[in-house]
Scaffold this motif. Structure first.
Motif, PDB file in Angstrom:
ATOM      1  N   UNK A 258       0.838  -1.194   0.000  1.00  0.00           N
ATOM      2  CA  UNK A 258       0.000   0.000   0.000  1.00  0.00           C
ATOM      3  C   UNK A 258       0.875   1.246   0.000  1.00  0.00           C
TER       4      UNK A 258
ATOM      5  N   UNK B 245       0.304   5.363   0.212  1.00  0.00           N
ATOM      6  CA  UNK B 245      -0.530   6.566   0.249  1.00  0.00           C
ATOM      7  C   UNK B 245       0.333   7.779  -0.054  1.00  0.00           C
TER       8      UNK B 245
ATOM      9  N   UNK C 199       1.212  -0.595   8.332  1.00  0.00           N
ATOM     10  CA  UNK C 199       2.442   0.109   8.684  1.00  0.00           C
ATOM     11  C   UNK C 199       3.034   0.807   7.464  1.00  0.00           C
TER      12      UNK C 199
ATOM     13  N   UNK D 112       1.307   1.704   4.932  1.00  0.00           N
ATOM     14  CA  UNK D 112       0.372   2.795   4.663  1.00  0.00           C
ATOM     15  C   UNK D 112       0.718   4.005   5.528  1.00  0.00           C
ATOM     16  N   UNK D 113       1.049   3.748   6.800  1.00  0.00           N
ATOM     17  CA  UNK D 113       1.365   4.852   7.718  1.00  0.00           C
ATOM     18  C   UNK D 113       2.645   5.575   7.279  1.00  0.00           C
ATOM     19  N   UNK D 114       3.691   4.788   6.947  1.00  0.00           N
ATOM     20  CA  UNK D 114       4.955   5.416   6.551  1.00  0.00           C
ATOM     21  C   UNK D 114       4.764   6.274   5.303  1.00  0.00           C
TER      22      UNK D 114
ATOM     23  N   UNK E 281       1.907   7.525   4.215  1.00  0.00           N
ATOM     24  CA  UNK E 281       0.993   8.606   4.597  1.00  0.00           C
ATOM     25  C   UNK E 281       1.801   9.784   5.154  1.00  0.00           C
ATOM     26  N   UNK E 282       2.738   9.452   6.063  1.00  0.00           N
ATOM     27  CA  UNK E 282       3.578  10.501   6.651  1.00  0.00           C
ATOM     28  C   UNK E 282       4.429  11.163   5.573  1.00  0.00           C
ATOM     29  N   UNK E 283       4.931  10.352   4.627  1.00  0.00           N
ATOM     30  CA  UNK E 283       5.720  10.902   3.525  1.00  0.00           C
ATOM     31  C   UNK E 283       4.896  11.920   2.733  1.00  0.00           C
TER      32      UNK E 283
ATOM     33  N   UNK F 188       2.368  13.676   3.667  1.00  0.00           N
ATOM     34  CA  UNK F 188       2.099  14.909   4.415  1.00  0.00           C
ATOM     35  C   UNK F 188       3.354  15.784   4.484  1.00  0.00           C
ATOM     36  N   UNK F 189       4.536  15.127   4.517  1.00  0.00           N
ATOM     37  CA  UNK F 189       5.771  15.888   4.714  1.00  0.00           C
ATOM     38  C   UNK F 189       6.308  16.520   3.429  1.00  0.00           C
TER      39      UNK F 189
ATOM     40  N   UNK G 238      -0.639  16.457   0.157  1.00  0.00           N
ATOM     41  CA  UNK G 238      -1.186  15.175   0.560  1.00  0.00           C
ATOM     42  C   UNK G 238      -2.340  14.729  -0.348  1.00  0.00           C
TER      43      UNK G 238
ATOM     44  N   UNK H 140      -3.619  11.193  -2.400  1.00  0.00           N
ATOM     45  CA  UNK H 140      -4.935  10.586  -2.203  1.00  0.00           C
ATOM     46  C   UNK H 140      -5.671  10.481  -3.532  1.00  0.00           C
TER      47      UNK H 140
END
Lengths: 290, 327
Positions: free
Chosen positions: B68, B70, B123, B125-127, B129-131, B133-134, B253, B257
């Motif tokens: 995944x 994001x 996990x 997806x979270x990593x 996702x943070x990328x 946003x940053x 971000x 999406x």
């Protein structure tokens, strides 16, 4: 020295908020092993509800109480009607559902309340606490709320029937069902609780970052970083992680890297913890049978 | 008797003809379009093809290998900024800048794929996702401002039409993008229809069984991350040339999406899905934005839930079912 102390204190205050959001993530994660990416947007939406109620003339504390109830109900409904339907689905499906929820809440807030940033009054007033130069009333209030939240949750999870039933559901849903616990409702309850805690975090963070539909995107990353650092299966770890992240963010932001790379710090923290210590500081390592 | 012996080969050949009919018609229509469509629509069609390349890349990762992401907007940004910097600072021509961007994105994707090996499901997806946003913050970083132009971004000149061709710059860009899109789709079809595609699906469905059968799971996963980033990076590079502008906030971000929504609505794990998804994310906002800015995202969100529950194979799956039902 005073400046450093001030940075640390406001870091702790902000860290409590990250910790609260991390705690919400942990509550959801413990029961279903989902990371709710919509947690931040749900909190943002709750904060708008609080703002709307205050605009309508309700006293701040009554507005906040109503908001918590609304957030709790919304969280439960979402779990029952959307997430529960995908309980056997692969990770990708639930991630997509969370993204869908994120997008829906974001657009709903933009549509109902507009995209411009608004001032959100702190429920603790805008002055300094006890005329001290170090800490503002809002920061002191945030810390106090975080502490109350932790104590209340500790009591709830360890000394009430409902709290114990929720713990049982998280540890072993099958056995919990066999001893007569309504597992489905416990999961929904967990979501409601997480949404209400998220709403608290939203109300505490809004006076600092201003209220707008995207106010939580950065905060959520910090919340996740807090939860990961503390260990995704440890509620107290999330709060501790939040405080560490908050202090790190403020001190690094003020003295080392400047404010413009703050989110990258959270990114590095998330990837670093995931790679080198996936169980976090206070979590139990997970062993899976092949 | 003769009927019976004659029918199987016919039945086998028929879908093959049908399978070629649609792409050929599409290609013919695409070639005629620049002659008939006015500039603005041509621009939009160009962007839709660019999205299609990006979605194709993301679909390889998410739909085929089951990892995944994001945060593919980050690779889109790397491709776009590399091209913009090469063209703006080094006066590189487009034909040189785009392959450079592609190579760099492959390297970056490959590098990101290595740690991603240890992350699964939520996990990863979270990593990512943070990328996602940053990314805008990284692009605004003061230390890189000389290169990236900071908050202002970089303005690019329109590439020139080669001397002697009776085309407007827009038409020329459109044709270039069309050629690259065709190349990207043919390459993806061959890659995914062959060894790599089968290995990927095996990894997605049963990683342990795949490893037991001799599939190099970590190697193929990182390679896919690299190829996926390459596709998305090429799309970013082309978008920089076509839009003639890059700025940090256009790679926020919500770009990431948008890409994942395009992949899912088009059809996970299909090559053709990228086209439908691209048309969707390019034209739905145009149609809906007149109502309100939030409407697009509300529609995206609701449709995403509908697709996840009711048509998990997206538009491509629905079209296939229609075609099959008719026969």
């Amino acid at each position: 020295m005073d400046a450093l102390l001030h940075q640390i204190i406001s870091g702790i205050a902000m860290g409590g908020v990250y910790g609260a959001l991390g705690l919400a993530a942990v509550i959801v994660y413990q029961s279903t092993h989902h990371l709710n990416f919509a947690q931040g947007e749900m909190a943002m939406f709750s904060t708008y509800i609080a703002w709307m109620l205050m605009q309508a003339g309700l006293p701040p504390w009554a507005a906040l109480g109503l908001t918590l109830v609304a957030a709790f109900a919304t969280g439960m409904l979402i779990q029952r009607f959307v997430i529960h339907r995908a309980r056997f689905a692969p990770a990708l499906t639930t991630v997509l559902l969370f993204i869908a929820l994120l997008v829906i809440f974001n657009s709903l807030a933009g549509w109902l309340f507009g995209y411009s940033a608004r001032i959100f009054p702190s429920p603790f007033g805008s002055g300094r606490a006890f005329d001290s130069a170090l800490i503002s009333a809002h920061e002191l209030g945030s810390i106090a709320v975080t502490l109350v939240l932790v104590v209340a949750l500790y009591l709830f999870f360890n000394f009430t029937k409902l709290g114990l039933a929720m713990q049982a559901t998280a540890h072993n849903p099958m056995s919990a069902r066999l001893v007569g616990i309504r597992v489905g409702w416990m999961l929904a309850f967990g979501w409601g609780l997480a949404a209400a805690i998220g709403a608290v975090a939203g109300v505490l963070v809004a006076p600092v970052v201003y209220l707008d539909p995207s106010m939580m995107s950065g905060v959520l990353i910090y919340g996740f970083a807090a939860a990961l650092l503390g260990g995704l299966d440890s509620p107290w770890g999330a709060i501790a992680g939040g405080v560490i992240v908050g202090v790190l963010e403020n001190v690094l932001g003020a003295y080392v890297i400047g404010t413009e790379l703050k989110l990258s710090v959270a990114l590095m923290l998330i990837i670093g913890v995931l790679l080198f210590k996936p169980s976090g500081l206070f979590g139990k390592p997970v062993v899976t049978r092949v | 008797m003769t009927d019976i012996t004659a029918s199987p080969p016919l039945a086998v050949r028929k879908p093959a003809v049908a399978a070629w009919l649609l792409p050929c018609t599409l290609a013919a229509a695409a070639l005629v379009l620049p002659l008939v469509a006015p500039g603005f629509y041509l621009f939009q069609a160009t962007l839709a093809m660019i999205y299609a390349i990006a979605l194709l890349g993301l679909n390889m990762l998410v739909g085929y290998s089951g990892q995944i992401s994001l945060g593919h907007g980050a690779f889109f940004a790397v491709g776009a900024y590399t091209t913009a910097i090469l063209v703006d600072h080094f006066a590189a021509p487009g034909w040189a800048a785009i392959p450079m961007a592609a190579l760099l994105c492959f390297a970056v994707g490959f590098a990101f794929g290595l740690p991603a090996l240890r992350l699964e499901g939520h996990y990863l997806a979270l990593a990512t996702f943070a990328l996602a946003v940053a990314v805008p913050q990284l692009l605004k970083w003061k230390a890189l401002e000389d290169w990236t132009g900071g908050v202002q971004g970089i303005l690019l000149a329109k590439p020139e039409v080669p001397a002697g061709l009776p085309l407007s710059p827009d038409q020329w860009l459109y044709l270039c993008v069309l050629a690259i899109t065709l190349l990207a789709f043919v390459a993806a079809r061959n890659l995914l229809g062959g060894r790599l595609g089968r290995a990927l699906v095996a990894i997605r469905e049963q990683p342990i069984a795949a490893a037991a059968m001799g599939v190099d799971v970590p190697g193929i996963k990182t390679l896919t991350f690299g190829i996926s980033a390459l596709y998305t990076g090429v799309a970013g590079a082309l978008s920089a040339m076509v839009v003639q502008f890059v700025s940090p906030d256009s790679f926020n971000f919500f770009l990431s999406i948008t890409l994942i929504i395009g992949v899912v609505i088009g059809g996970l794990g299909t090559v053709g899905g990228a086209l439908y998804g691209a048309v969707f994310i390019q034209f739905v906002p145009n149609l809906v934005d007149q109502v309100s800015k939030s409407a697009t995202w509300a529609i995206y969100g609701v449709l995403l839930i509908v697709v996840v529950f009711l048509m998990p194979s997206g538009i491509e799956g629905a079209v296939r079912r229609l075609v099959r039902g008719r026969r």
